[in-house]
Each structure stands twice: as structure tokens, then as C-alpha cells.
Design an enzyme around this catalytic site. Structure first.
Site, PDB file in Angstrom:
ATOM      1  N   CYS A 137       0.840  -1.212   0.000  1.00  0.00           N
ATOM      2  CA  CYS A 137       0.000   0.000   0.000  1.00  0.00           C
ATOM      3  C   CYS A 137       0.865   1.249   0.000  1.00  0.00           C
ATOM      4  O   CYS A 137       0.577   2.215  -0.721  1.00  0.00           O
ATOM      5  CB  CYS A 137      -0.943   0.006   1.197  1.00  0.00           C
ATOM      6  SG  CYS A 137      -2.184  -1.293   1.135  1.00  0.00           S
ATOM      7  N   THR A 138       1.910   1.240   0.790  1.00  0.00           N
ATOM      8  CA  THR A 138       2.819   2.390   0.832  1.00  0.00           C
ATOM      9  C   THR A 138       3.481   2.577  -0.526  1.00  0.00           C
ATOM     10  O   THR A 138       3.518   3.695  -1.068  1.00  0.00           O
ATOM     11  CB  THR A 138       3.872   2.207   1.941  1.00  0.00           C
ATOM     12  OG1 THR A 138       3.185   2.084   3.199  1.00  0.00           O
ATOM     13  CG2 THR A 138       4.830   3.377   1.999  1.00  0.00           C
TER      14      THR A 138
END
Length: 157
Positions: A45-46
């Protein structure tokens, strides 16, 4: 509910990191890219949100508004944005899980016992509010196909 290309994109009204509400209908007449992602600070996600931020000006040059949506709180998303220098990308909190349910992108059994977070899915919505492209990644570790997303937006230009 499973959405398909050509379907009307469900409207939503979600708070951003500045505690202001944003609706899909706010962007009527413009192309919108919705990046649903499971949870802030997780590895993929990052990487995904940082990649979207890096490509933000390219999306903007294609005439697209870019929005990231997760079930994290506005407070968590604000810190996530600060930690990762996400200054252009709009991050919205779907804490009550209304958008992930209306878009049919609920991950019922994520990890660590967490349930009902967003699947990693991307929707390109045209100026008329119709879904023009969908990328729903099959496994947790997969990144969206950014080249296909950009190509879909380019077709709408």
C-alpha cells in the site's frame, strides 16, 4: 455488488485528511481515478500510494483527478500522508466501509485477523460518471497495472 465497465459509478461522500467531505459528484465532468487500498503503512500500500504520488502530475496532465481510499481513519491517513510526503494525492477515509461495499471491493479476510478492508482495486471513471476501466489485483502483494490505468485515462482524453 460487482461493478462492470459502462456501469454508473456509485457516488460517495467521504472525509479527507483535512476533515472535509469529498463526493464523487464533486468531480462531475472530469475523469477520476479511484485507488482503493487495504491499509496505510503496509508494504504494498505504501509503495502503491507513493507511486501514485510520483505520477500525480502525469495523471493531472491527462486531465484526471486522483483519489486514494482506504478504511483507515482520517487521523491515520493524515499521518500516513505526512510520513510518505503525499502532498498532491487526495486520501479519503472509508472508515464506515460504505464505498468499498458499493464498489464491491471488500477484502473479507485481510491479514492479522483484520476483516472487511478495501481490496486493492482501481476504477477509472469518465466525465459522465461511468466506469471506463477496472483493475482489481488478484493477490495482496500485487501492484495495480499503472501502465494500463494511464492508457485507460489517455483513451478518455
Amino acid at each position: 455488488m460487482k461493478l462492470s465497465i459502462g456501469a454508473e459509478a456509485p457516488n460517495f461522500k467521504l472525509p479527507d485528511v483535512n476533515k472535509e467531505f469529498v463526493s464523487l459528484s464533486d468531480f462531475k465532468g472530469r475523469t477520476v481515478i479511484l485507488f482503493f487500498f487495504p491499509m496505510a503503512w503496509t508494504g504494498v500500500c505504501t509503495k502503491e500510494m507513493c507511486t501514485v504520488e510520483e505520477d500525480y502530475k502525469q495523471y493531472q496532465s491527462l486531465g484526471a483527478e486522483v483519489i486514494g481510499i482506504s478504511v483507515d481513519s482520517i487521523f491515520a491517513l493524515k499521518r500516513f500522508a505526512e510520513d510518505n510526503k503525499l502532498t498532491q494525492l487526495k486520501l479519503l477515509s472509508d472508515f464506515n466501509k460504505e464505498a468499498i461495499n458499493s464498489y464491491g471491493v471488500v477484502h473479507h479476510d485481510f491479514a492479522f485477523g483484520y476483516k472487511d478492508v478495501a481490496q486493492r482495486a482501481t476504477f477509472v471513471i469518465d466525465a459522465e460518471g461511468k466506469i471506463a476501466f477496472i483493475d482489481n489485483t488478484p493477490t495482496l502483494g500485487d501492484m495495480p497495472d499503472m501502465a494500463s490505468i494511464k492508457a485507460a485515462v489517455q483513451k478518455l482524453k
